[in-house]
Design a protein around this motif. Structure first.
Motif, mmCIF file in Angstrom:
data_model
loop_
_atom_site.group_PDB
_atom_site.id
_atom_site.type_symbol
_atom_site.label_atom_id
_atom_site.label_comp_id
_atom_site.label_asym_id
_atom_site.label_seq_id
_atom_site.Cartn_x
_atom_site.Cartn_y
_atom_site.Cartn_z
ATOM 1 N N THR A 205 21.375 10.627 -32.205
ATOM 2 C CA THR A 205 20.959 11.695 -33.313
ATOM 3 C C THR A 205 20.800 10.848 -34.629
ATOM 4 N N MET A 206 21.840 10.151 -34.859
ATOM 5 C CA MET A 206 21.775 9.505 -36.170
ATOM 6 C C MET A 206 20.576 8.457 -36.223
ATOM 7 N N LEU A 207 20.191 7.738 -34.992
ATOM 8 C CA LEU A 207 19.335 6.897 -35.012
ATOM 9 C C LEU A 207 17.809 7.550 -35.023
ATOM 10 N N SER A 208 17.878 8.755 -34.539
ATOM 11 C CA SER A 208 16.591 9.558 -34.247
ATOM 12 C C SER A 208 16.285 9.977 -35.739
ATOM 13 N N MET A 209 17.396 10.335 -36.552
ATOM 14 C CA MET A 209 16.894 10.973 -37.839
ATOM 15 C C MET A 209 16.449 9.795 -38.851
ATOM 16 N N LEU A 210 16.914 8.667 -38.504
ATOM 17 C CA LEU A 210 16.723 7.488 -39.144
ATOM 18 C C LEU A 210 15.098 7.160 -38.828
ATOM 19 N N ALA A 211 14.794 7.365 -37.805
ATOM 20 C CA ALA A 211 13.247 7.086 -37.324
ATOM 21 C C ALA A 211 12.574 8.169 -37.490
ATOM 22 N N GLY A 212 13.009 9.359 -37.687
ATOM 23 C CA GLY A 212 12.086 10.649 -38.203
ATOM 24 C C GLY A 212 11.706 11.394 -36.820
ATOM 25 N N PHE A 213 12.185 11.289 -35.913
ATOM 26 C CA PHE A 213 12.091 12.073 -34.596
ATOM 27 C C PHE A 213 12.746 13.374 -34.840
ATOM 28 N N VAL A 214 13.984 13.207 -35.255
ATOM 29 C CA VAL A 214 14.846 14.401 -35.458
ATOM 30 C C VAL A 214 14.862 14.508 -37.094
ATOM 31 N N SER A 215 14.953 16.084 -37.444
ATOM 32 C CA SER A 215 14.976 16.135 -38.868
ATOM 33 C C SER A 215 16.480 16.252 -39.165
ATOM 34 N N VAL A 216 16.527 15.958 -40.505
ATOM 35 C CA VAL A 216 18.189 15.930 -41.117
ATOM 36 C C VAL A 216 18.422 17.338 -41.567
ATOM 37 N N SER A 217 19.620 17.908 -41.257
ATOM 38 C CA SER A 217 19.950 19.386 -41.749
ATOM 39 C C SER A 217 20.332 19.184 -43.225
ATOM 40 N N ALA A 218 21.135 18.118 -43.697
ATOM 41 C CA ALA A 218 21.549 18.044 -45.034
ATOM 42 C C ALA A 218 21.623 16.434 -45.272
ATOM 43 N N GLY A 219 21.538 16.137 -46.592
ATOM 44 C CA GLY A 219 21.757 14.768 -46.837
ATOM 45 C C GLY A 219 20.431 14.084 -47.042
ATOM 46 N N SER A 220 20.356 12.676 -47.018
ATOM 47 C CA SER A 220 19.088 11.800 -47.380
ATOM 48 C C SER A 220 19.195 10.628 -46.922
ATOM 49 N N ILE A 221 18.104 10.019 -46.530
ATOM 50 C CA ILE A 221 17.879 8.734 -46.043
ATOM 51 C C ILE A 221 16.788 7.971 -46.963
ATOM 52 N N GLU A 222 17.398 6.897 -47.411
ATOM 53 C CA GLU A 222 16.532 6.158 -48.324
ATOM 54 C C GLU A 222 16.215 4.713 -47.642
ATOM 55 N N ILE A 223 14.787 4.270 -47.640
ATOM 56 C CA ILE A 223 14.556 2.849 -47.222
ATOM 57 C C ILE A 223 13.947 1.964 -48.302
ATOM 58 N N ASP A 224 14.710 1.041 -48.780
ATOM 59 C CA ASP A 224 14.158 0.190 -49.672
ATOM 60 C C ASP A 224 13.796 1.046 -51.158
ATOM 61 N N GLY A 225 14.959 2.098 -51.238
ATOM 62 C CA GLY A 225 14.822 2.819 -52.584
ATOM 63 C C GLY A 225 13.952 4.298 -52.458
ATOM 64 N N ARG A 226 13.267 4.248 -51.460
ATOM 65 C CA ARG A 226 12.352 5.548 -51.197
ATOM 66 C C ARG A 226 13.011 6.483 -50.281
ATOM 67 N N ASP A 227 13.156 7.797 -50.822
ATOM 68 C CA ASP A 227 13.502 8.820 -49.859
ATOM 69 C C ASP A 227 12.380 8.973 -48.785
ATOM 70 N N VAL A 228 12.993 8.856 -47.629
ATOM 71 C CA VAL A 228 11.872 8.976 -46.422
ATOM 72 C C VAL A 228 12.481 10.204 -45.647
ATOM 73 N N SER A 229 13.440 10.956 -46.080
ATOM 74 C CA SER A 229 14.080 12.042 -45.279
ATOM 75 C C SER A 229 12.922 12.920 -44.741
ATOM 76 N N ARG A 230 11.702 13.362 -45.243
ATOM 77 C CA ARG A 230 10.939 14.262 -45.063
ATOM 78 C C ARG A 230 9.507 13.570 -44.309
ATOM 79 N N LEU A 231 9.490 12.295 -44.134
ATOM 80 C CA LEU A 231 8.326 11.382 -43.775
ATOM 81 C C LEU A 231 8.303 11.522 -42.502
#
Ligand SMILES: Nc1ncnc2c1ncn2[C@@H]1O[C@H](COP(=O)(O)OP(=O)(O)OP(=O)(O)O)[C@@H](O)[C@H]1O
Ligand SMILES: [Mg+2]
Length: 382
Positions: A54-80
């Motif tokens: 589930t954590m990996l799928s949220m990083l990859a973007g296959f599963v949406s996050v319910s709360a919190g955020s994911i940044e890659i190289d300083g950019r918020d990708v949570s909704r990408l």
């Protein structure tokens, strides 16, 4: 460790991320925070259902996050969308295009990115070299072994130089020998590419051999993050101690003033106790290879912790003996003993077990952890 690991402007930042699947009450991932450095080999390790995929799928973007955020190289990708995150992904099942040759499978992501034809050919050849599949470029995936197919999947995932490579149990479908070989290949790829790798497994040996750091998952949370040796030598919870390698556990109550763990009438020396643990229930965790066996209690050097036990079995495992122990209170344990030196006791006989307090960790029970059947009473020098 990879030399690029300390580039702090780059990397992946997971901030308070949770996932509650619809129709479920309990979060599959529960407020996880973790920074992964650029170039790091990070492994998510944990039992089935602990939230790794589930954590990996949220990083990859296959599963949406319910709360919190994911940044890659300083950019918020949570909704990408997944393809906008610039991450390579490999799962347990190879998922190659069966009707395309190895080379065309690997070329596919480059064609999608509209790279020039001549550049694609060069890049594909170079990447097939990386995974030692140069001679197989024209084969169809169905005519390759499982290990070779997984190497094609790895090549396809890294060919466009993504920011990170995410792998979910990529070796899970392979037999032991192939698995060991591909483990070494993945380690070499990591060194050669200098790319961030995030690797999911429930195999502790795989985690210990491959990783710069391991995050131990339990029930949707990270119990501890650290370098392999740190987690093995200094587990902070019972769960980590028991999930990663074999351990002996002696349960008692922490007496901070005396610097001991009181197990019934017995006091185990416990240096550098965390003040927060005073009077808490704690478990002294010691690895089997840190225990010494003595036929005569008088042989134990001062300063070492000691307990009496009965030997229950001796198993020869090639490079050492594995000695089963039952302590006076009924607790069972294991010690290892070198094959070259005579065993101080045989099954059914008494033995004194000793260890250096520096080699033990005092931990408290982690959620859901199986608790060793330790003792109300361990008589002094039983
Ligand atoms: N699509 C889904 N809908 C509802 N619940 C799910 C879904 N996917 C996973 N879960 C639940 O979320 C929890 C975490 O599952 P996850 O697949 O992340 O675990 P895992 O650590 O990868 O386990 P494994 O080692 O078995 O692959 C489990 O309780 C699982 O049943
Ligand atoms: Mg999984």
């Amino acid at each position: 460790m990879n030399p690029t690991v300390n580039d702090s402007s780059r990397g992946i930042r997971i901030k308070g991320v949770s996932k509650v699947y619809s129709g479920t009450a309990r979060p599959a991932v529960d407020a996880v925070s973790l920074d992964i450095a650029h170039g790091e080999f990070m492994t998510f390790l944990g039992p089935s259902g602990s939230g790794k995929t589930t954590m990996l799928s949220m990083l990859a973007g296959f599963v949406s996050v319910s709360a919190g955020s994911i940044e890659i190289d300083g950019r918020d990708v949570s909704r990408l969308k997944p393809h906008k995150r610039d991450l390579g992904v490999v799962f347990q099942q190879y998922a190659l295009f069966p009707h395309l040759s190895v080379a065309r499978n690997v070329a596919f992501p480059l064609q999608q990115r509209r790279m020039r034809k001549a550049d694609i050919a060069a890049k594909v050849a170079e990447t097939l070299e990386l995974v030692h599949l140069g001679p197989y470029a024209d084969r169809l995936p169905g005519h390759l072994s499982g290990g070779q197919q997984q190497r094609v999947a790895l090549a396809r995932a890294v060919v466009y130089q993504p920011r990170a490579l995410l792998m979910d149990e990529p070796l899970g479908a392979l037999d032991k020998r192939l698995r060991d070989r591909l483990q070494r290949e993945i380690a070499r790829m990591h060194r050669e590419l200098g790319m961030t790798f995030i690797f999911v497994t429930h195999d502790q040996h795989e985690a210990l051999t491959l990783s710069d750091r391991i995050a131990v998952f339990n029930e949707g949370r990270i119990e501890q993050v650290g370098a392999p040796a740190e987690l093995y030598e200094r587990p902070e919870t019972l769960f980590v101690a028991q999930f990663l390698g074999e351990s002996n556990g002696f349960r008692g109550t922490v007496d901070k003033a005396a610097g001991v763990l009181r197990c019934g009438a017995h006091a185990l020396r416990a240096p550098r106790l965390d003040p927060r643990l005073d009077r808490a229930e704690g478990v002294a965790v010691v690895r089997p290879e840190r225990l010494s066996l003595h036929g005569d209690a008088a042989d134990v050097a001062s300063g070492r912790n000691r307990l009496g036990a009965t030997v229950t079995e001796v198993v020869y495992v090639g490079d050492r003996h594995q000695v089963g122990l039952r302590f006076a209170d009924g607790t069972t344990g294991t010690a290892t003993h070198p094959v070259g030196s005579p065993l101080p006791a045989m099954p059914g006989e008494c033995v004194t077990v000793s260890w250096d307090p520096e080699h033990q960790s005092i931990v408290t029970g982690g959620a859901g952890a199986p608790v060793p059947p330790v003792a109300a009473e361990i008589p002094a020098d039983a």
